[in-house]
Motif scaffolding. Sequence first.
Motif, PDB file in Angstrom:
ATOM      1  N   UNK A  98       0.832  -1.209   0.000  1.00 27.57           N
ATOM      2  CA  UNK A  98       0.000   0.000   0.000  1.00 27.57           C
ATOM      3  C   UNK A  98       0.867   1.259   0.000  1.00 27.57           C
ATOM      4  N   UNK A  99       2.018   1.213   0.652  1.00 23.78           N
ATOM      5  CA  UNK A  99       2.928   2.359   0.634  1.00 23.78           C
ATOM      6  C   UNK A  99       3.428   2.625  -0.787  1.00 23.78           C
ATOM      7  N   UNK A 100       3.702   1.556  -1.537  1.00 22.05           N
ATOM      8  CA  UNK A 100       4.125   1.720  -2.924  1.00 22.05           C
ATOM      9  C   UNK A 100       2.978   2.270  -3.772  1.00 22.05           C
ATOM     10  N   UNK A 101       1.769   1.788  -3.520  1.00 18.44           N
ATOM     11  CA  UNK A 101       0.598   2.289  -4.249  1.00 18.44           C
ATOM     12  C   UNK A 101       0.442   3.790  -4.025  1.00 18.44           C
ATOM     13  N   UNK A 102       0.577   4.218  -2.778  1.00 12.74           N
ATOM     14  CA  UNK A 102       0.458   5.641  -2.460  1.00 12.74           C
ATOM     15  C   UNK A 102       1.565   6.452  -3.134  1.00 12.74           C
ATOM     16  N   UNK A 103       2.785   5.922  -3.107  1.00 17.99           N
ATOM     17  CA  UNK A 103       3.918   6.649  -3.687  1.00 17.99           C
ATOM     18  C   UNK A 103       3.750   6.825  -5.193  1.00 17.99           C
ATOM     19  N   UNK A 104       3.259   5.784  -5.863  1.00 21.99           N
ATOM     20  CA  UNK A 104       3.053   5.874  -7.307  1.00 21.99           C
ATOM     21  C   UNK A 104       1.915   6.846  -7.616  1.00 21.99           C
ATOM     22  N   UNK A 105       0.818   6.756  -6.865  1.00 24.68           N
ATOM     23  CA  UNK A 105      -0.323   7.645  -7.102  1.00 24.68           C
ATOM     24  C   UNK A 105       0.068   9.109  -6.947  1.00 24.68           C
ATOM     25  N   UNK A 106       0.995   9.392  -6.024  1.00 20.77           N
ATOM     26  CA  UNK A 106       1.419  10.777  -5.766  1.00 20.77           C
ATOM     27  C   UNK A 106       2.223  11.366  -6.916  1.00 20.77           C
ATOM     28  N   UNK A 107       2.670  10.526  -7.867  1.00 19.11           N
ATOM     29  CA  UNK A 107       3.466  11.012  -8.989  1.00 19.11           C
ATOM     30  C   UNK A 107       2.613  11.619 -10.101  1.00 19.11           C
ATOM     31  N   UNK A 108       1.287  11.410 -10.041  1.00 22.10           N
ATOM     32  CA  UNK A 108       0.415  11.903 -11.108  1.00 22.10           C
ATOM     33  C   UNK A 108      -0.018  13.338 -10.816  1.00 22.10           C
ATOM     34  N   UNK A 109       0.047  14.155 -11.847  1.00 22.90           N
ATOM     35  CA  UNK A 109      -0.387  15.556 -11.717  1.00 22.90           C
ATOM     36  C   UNK A 109      -1.751  15.771 -12.350  1.00 22.90           C
ATOM     37  N   UNK A 110      -1.970  15.220 -13.540  1.00 22.55           N
ATOM     38  CA  UNK A 110      -3.285  15.302 -14.159  1.00 22.55           C
ATOM     39  C   UNK A 110      -4.214  14.292 -13.499  1.00 22.55           C
ATOM     40  N   UNK A 111      -5.437  14.715 -13.210  1.00 24.19           N
ATOM     41  CA  UNK A 111      -6.409  13.835 -12.541  1.00 24.19           C
ATOM     42  C   UNK A 111      -5.829  13.258 -11.245  1.00 24.19           C
ATOM     43  N   UNK A 112      -5.059  14.065 -10.557  1.00 26.62           N
ATOM     44  CA  UNK A 112      -4.369  13.599  -9.353  1.00 26.62           C
ATOM     45  C   UNK A 112      -5.348  13.067  -8.308  1.00 26.62           C
ATOM     46  N   UNK A 113      -6.501  13.716  -8.169  1.00 28.40           N
ATOM     47  CA  UNK A 113      -7.455  13.274  -7.140  1.00 28.40           C
ATOM     48  C   UNK A 113      -7.990  11.884  -7.444  1.00 28.40           C
ATOM     49  N   UNK A 114      -8.123  11.561  -8.728  1.00 23.66           N
ATOM     50  CA  UNK A 114      -8.635  10.233  -9.101  1.00 23.66           C
ATOM     51  C   UNK A 114      -7.623   9.156  -8.720  1.00 23.66           C
ATOM     52  N   UNK A 115      -6.349   9.399  -9.028  1.00 21.72           N
ATOM     53  CA  UNK A 115      -5.319   8.411  -8.712  1.00 21.72           C
ATOM     54  C   UNK A 115      -5.155   8.253  -7.196  1.00 21.72           C
ATOM     55  N   UNK A 133      -7.428   8.859  -4.909  1.00 27.49           N
ATOM     56  CA  UNK A 133      -8.615   8.197  -4.366  1.00 27.49           C
ATOM     57  C   UNK A 133      -8.536   6.689  -4.605  1.00 27.49           C
ATOM     58  N   UNK A 134      -8.034   6.314  -5.796  1.00 29.22           N
ATOM     59  CA  UNK A 134      -7.868   4.893  -6.089  1.00 29.22           C
ATOM     60  C   UNK A 134      -6.846   4.257  -5.152  1.00 29.22           C
ATOM     61  N   UNK A 135      -5.774   4.993  -4.860  1.00 30.22           N
ATOM     62  CA  UNK A 135      -4.752   4.484  -3.943  1.00 30.22           C
ATOM     63  C   UNK A 135      -5.316   4.324  -2.541  1.00 30.22           C
ATOM     64  N   UNK A 136      -6.139   5.280  -2.114  1.00 29.64           N
ATOM     65  CA  UNK A 136      -6.739   5.189  -0.779  1.00 29.64           C
ATOM     66  C   UNK A 136      -7.699   4.006  -0.677  1.00 29.64           C
ATOM     67  N   UNK A 137      -8.342   3.671  -1.803  1.00 32.27           N
ATOM     68  CA  UNK A 137      -9.330   2.587  -1.793  1.00 32.27           C
ATOM     69  C   UNK A 137      -8.693   1.216  -1.980  1.00 32.27           C
ATOM     70  N   UNK A 138      -7.432   1.195  -2.397  1.00 30.80           N
ATOM     71  CA  UNK A 138      -6.792  -0.086  -2.703  1.00 30.80           C
ATOM     72  C   UNK A 138      -6.664  -0.954  -1.455  1.00 30.80           C
ATOM     73  N   UNK A 139      -6.963  -2.242  -1.620  1.00 24.79           N
ATOM     74  CA  UNK A 139      -6.719  -3.245  -0.577  1.00 24.79           C
ATOM     75  C   UNK A 139      -6.158  -4.497  -1.243  1.00 24.79           C
ATOM     76  N   UNK A 140      -5.480  -5.321  -0.457  1.00 21.28           N
ATOM     77  CA  UNK A 140      -4.944  -6.575  -0.974  1.00 21.28           C
ATOM     78  C   UNK A 140      -6.085  -7.417  -1.555  1.00 21.28           C
TER      79      UNK A 140
END
Length: 405
Positions: A67-84, A86-93
């Motif tokens: 999940x830490x990696x998911x968050x780190x990757x999501x933080x790299x997006x600038x366009x539609x950043x909130x969508x990425x 939000x997807x990272x926050x919702x991610x579960x194993x």
Amino acid sequence: MVAFQNMSEDDEMSYFGLSGIHGRPYVAWNGVDQVEGAPSTGYCTHNEVLFAIWHRPLVAVFEQILAQHVQAVAAQYTDNATIYRAAADAWRQPYWDWAVDKALPDAVMQPNVTIRLPPDGHTTVTIDNPLLLYRFQQFPLNATLFPPDDEDDYHLATFPNTLRCPDPYHNFTSNEGMASGNVGAIDLAGQVYNIYTRVFDFGGMSSTACDSTSFEQEHNEVHVAVGGIHPMGHFAHLGYSGFDPVFMMHHAAIDRHVALWQAIHSNASMFGPSENYQTSTGQFATAPGTSITADSPLKPFYASANGTFHTGNSARNISTFGYSYPELLTAQAAVNGIRPLHAANASRALTMSRAVTAEINRLYAPASSQSTTRRDVSSPAKKAYFARVAHHKDVFTARSILNKL
């Protein structure tokens, strides 16, 4: 997952480091050393009553790091950043419900995947699918930790990546179709339903160490089906199975079954006071002959910074780790509907049990050819007979082996 697998294998929090807790390389993790008299194996408690509960913190820590990696990757997006984000926050194993989806998920079989690159998410690239296999960074593997000539390891150390049902006629490449076919040939839904309806004590539900059908038994069958044994792939071997990317999806599925069983049989004690369990073979940090109770440490998983290990009791509730499963959320909604909210705990537990029971019947109850009714989980127990076939300790025991001999 790519970032996770690319971490240095020397890092204990890398994909390699976490996957190696289960079996090889049989070294200390997080400072939890091998104890005197303990065998040179992994930490995993297979064929022990702690089987179901020991794997719970293993999956949880893997999920937390990924999940830490998911968050780190999501933080790299600038366009539609909130969508990425939000997807990272919702991610579960994710879990693979092999009792319903009786084939390997497409996501773990595709050789390539196409992803949208940061920062704008518009540029696409096709990459090797990190869910298909794990490619060992340091190959040849360390011969001391992964002996290439060890016959008990079926020479798995000689392959540069994980394999499923390796095909000896095609240079020992994975045969994903065979793996899926093997899973589909097993009546996993019927077998797990038997556990929900016929097993009423925690130890019996958990492990092949007890004289009943158990989730460990079905777990074993999936390992053998996906890994293969003639010849053997990594997923069928205790020492190597943790490296296959489908491993945590499989164990999240087992954890889900255990959690649902616990919700139905909420009054079942972890282990009864009159039960005398001992580990016969031991694990890396547990000596043979050690008495096992609900307060035994689940090594190497610490519950606090002061050096206290998780135990069966501390890991009994999934709420300890802050997650849930869809069927439990559905059932919880029914519980929340009880009025008044301060209703007796017994009433709430009964409502939870009945709601989860309905979900289990919907998913796994066998449809009768003579009737449209299905037997309820709460129906009286009936006598049934099961055969258990034991194989070498380094190979998962499974009834399916009987059909291959």
